[in-house]
Design a protein around this motif. Structure first.
Motif, mmCIF file in Angstrom:
data_model
loop_
_atom_site.group_PDB
_atom_site.id
_atom_site.type_symbol
_atom_site.label_atom_id
_atom_site.label_comp_id
_atom_site.label_asym_id
_atom_site.label_seq_id
_atom_site.Cartn_x
_atom_site.Cartn_y
_atom_site.Cartn_z
ATOM 1 N N ASN A 154 -5.022 5.948 10.819
ATOM 2 C CA ASN A 154 -6.114 6.274 9.913
ATOM 3 C C ASN A 154 -5.935 7.639 9.269
ATOM 4 O O ASN A 154 -6.289 7.831 8.096
ATOM 5 C CB ASN A 154 -7.447 6.203 10.659
ATOM 6 C CG ASN A 154 -7.996 4.795 10.720
ATOM 7 O OD1 ASN A 154 -8.605 4.314 9.767
ATOM 8 N ND2 ASN A 154 -7.765 4.117 11.826
ATOM 9 N N ILE A 157 -3.654 7.164 6.390
ATOM 10 C CA ILE A 157 -4.350 6.545 5.256
ATOM 11 C C ILE A 157 -5.198 7.589 4.533
ATOM 12 O O ILE A 157 -5.198 7.672 3.296
ATOM 13 C CB ILE A 157 -5.224 5.372 5.728
ATOM 14 C CG1 ILE A 157 -4.348 4.253 6.284
ATOM 15 C CG2 ILE A 157 -6.086 4.840 4.571
ATOM 16 C CD1 ILE A 157 -5.131 3.135 6.957
ATOM 17 N N VAL A 193 -7.546 -1.218 2.719
ATOM 18 C CA VAL A 193 -6.771 -0.010 2.430
ATOM 19 C C VAL A 193 -6.942 0.395 0.969
ATOM 20 O O VAL A 193 -7.089 1.588 0.657
ATOM 21 C CB VAL A 193 -5.282 -0.226 2.777
ATOM 22 C CG1 VAL A 193 -4.460 0.993 2.356
ATOM 23 C CG2 VAL A 193 -5.115 -0.475 4.264
ATOM 24 N N ARG A 196 -10.087 2.238 0.674
ATOM 25 C CA ARG A 196 -9.955 3.600 1.217
ATOM 26 C C ARG A 196 -9.264 4.517 0.223
ATOM 27 O O ARG A 196 -9.513 5.726 0.209
ATOM 28 C CB ARG A 196 -9.165 3.560 2.524
ATOM 29 C CG ARG A 196 -9.835 2.857 3.684
ATOM 30 C CD ARG A 196 -10.680 3.793 4.530
ATOM 31 N NE ARG A 196 -9.894 4.803 5.213
ATOM 32 C CZ ARG A 196 -9.354 4.657 6.430
ATOM 33 N NH1 ARG A 196 -9.511 3.500 7.081
ATOM 34 N NH2 ARG A 196 -8.689 5.641 6.987
ATOM 35 N N GLY A 272 -0.648 2.627 7.915
ATOM 36 C CA GLY A 272 -0.568 3.962 7.322
ATOM 37 C C GLY A 272 0.531 4.026 6.285
ATOM 38 O O GLY A 272 0.358 4.600 5.197
ATOM 39 N N ALA A 275 -0.524 2.194 3.167
ATOM 40 C CA ALA A 275 -1.376 3.012 2.294
ATOM 41 C C ALA A 275 -0.534 3.903 1.396
ATOM 42 O O ALA A 275 -0.856 4.091 0.215
ATOM 43 C CB ALA A 275 -2.325 3.857 3.143
#
Length: 306
Positions: A154, A157, A193, A196, A272, A275
């Motif tokens: 996270n 990301i 994603v 985000r 990750g 992203a």
């Protein structure tokens, strides 16, 4: 004296019960998976589960994987035993696994259970599924720190999102999963994603994680950016009406090399990195005149991190 002897005699039983309780995990079917000790011979039938086991530090316990598992590189040396719909039951049983990790919808699940093989069924479609799978696999395998892996993923990301230019936010995106009009919706792991990263997925989550769409749906949605694998790129512009889509007209199309496509397609511990791949596409500069990276140049090829 007799009490002491009785306590000593019962101690192994208590220890065994403790181990069993610690190893008992409920899978996504609601089935209770109880193992007397951490499994030492594991077969995985999804690439995302293979990567999860390895990320948890238990790669050396794998004795077989599905046909599509190719990361990390060491799994290439393992026996490949088929896929979700065509797993070779005979080959799996011959490997004498302590545990088989597979999709809860796999045809192989009930067959393996009927033969006395311990199985754990997991659903991996959404971003939240990734965390749940990490936690449950970590528990049943008895390895790794799932929460630490989740936090690192996270953080990666968040860093990718923070590095994006402000004008990339709010970009409307269509992400094609495979040929034939299957798309990653807002409820998929890719959709989560993208959200985000500040992008807007034109395919609503209510349609399912990977719905098959009528080409006219995308024409009406008119996304500013299209993402797809390289092998599908030539087909997109030839679809009826797609020449009117802004992304196609302005050549705002990102394509992904096979290694990148693997990272993006798998809801697992490499989200990750996924992203970062998506962020590079979103951050590609486009001029006001509509000049962009053109076909096949939206995301530069890069090998997955080891």
């Amino acid at each position: 004296m007799l009490r002491r002897v009785a306590a000593l005699l019962l101690l192994p039983m208590f220890l065994l019960m403790t181990v069993q309780a610690r190893a008992a995990v409920v899978d996504d079917r609601g089935a209770r998976i109880a193992l007397a000790k951490p499994p030492q011979r594991i077969v995985t039938l999804l690439p995302s589960l293979t990567e999860t086991v390895c990320e948890l530090g238990a790669c050396e316990r794998l004795v077989g994987v599905d046909d599509y598992s190719n990361w990390p590189a060491q799994v290439a040396r393992l026996p490949h035993v088929g896929g979700v719909d065509d797993a070779s039951i005979e080959r799996i049983v011959a490997l004498k696994p302590d545990l088989v990790l597979l999709s809860s919808s796999s045809r192989a699940l009930q067959r393996l259970e009927s033969l006395g093989v311990k199985v754990m069924g997991l659903d991996l479609k959404t971003f939240d599924d990734v965390r749940r799978a990490l936690l449950r696999v970590s528990q049943v395998v008895g390895a790794g720190d799932a929460e630490a892996i989740w936090k690192r993923m996270n953080a990666r990301i968040d860093a990718a999102a923070a590095a994006l230019p402000a004008n990339a936010r709010g970009t409307t995106v269509y992400y094609e999963v495979s040929g034939g009009g299957y798309a990653a919706s807002a409820s998929s792991h890719v959709g989560a994603v993208l959200a985000r990263l500040g992008a807007v997925n034109v395919v609503p989550g209510e349609l399912g994680t990977v719905p098959k769409l009528n080409p006219e749906f995308v024409v009406r949605a008119d996304p500013q950016l299209v993402m797809a694998s390289r092998r599908e790129i030539d087909e997109l512009a030839a679809r009826p009406g797609w020449h009117r889509i802004r992304a196609i007209r302005d050549k705002r199309v990102c394509t992904f090399a096979p290694a990148e496509g693997d990272v993006l397609a798998r809801p697992g511990p490499r989200m990750g990195e996924a992203a970062e791949i998506l962020a590079r596409c979103l951050a590609t500069p486009f001029s006001a005149a509509g000049r962009g990276p053109g076909w096949g140049q939206g995301a530069a090829p890069r090998r997955p991190a080891p």
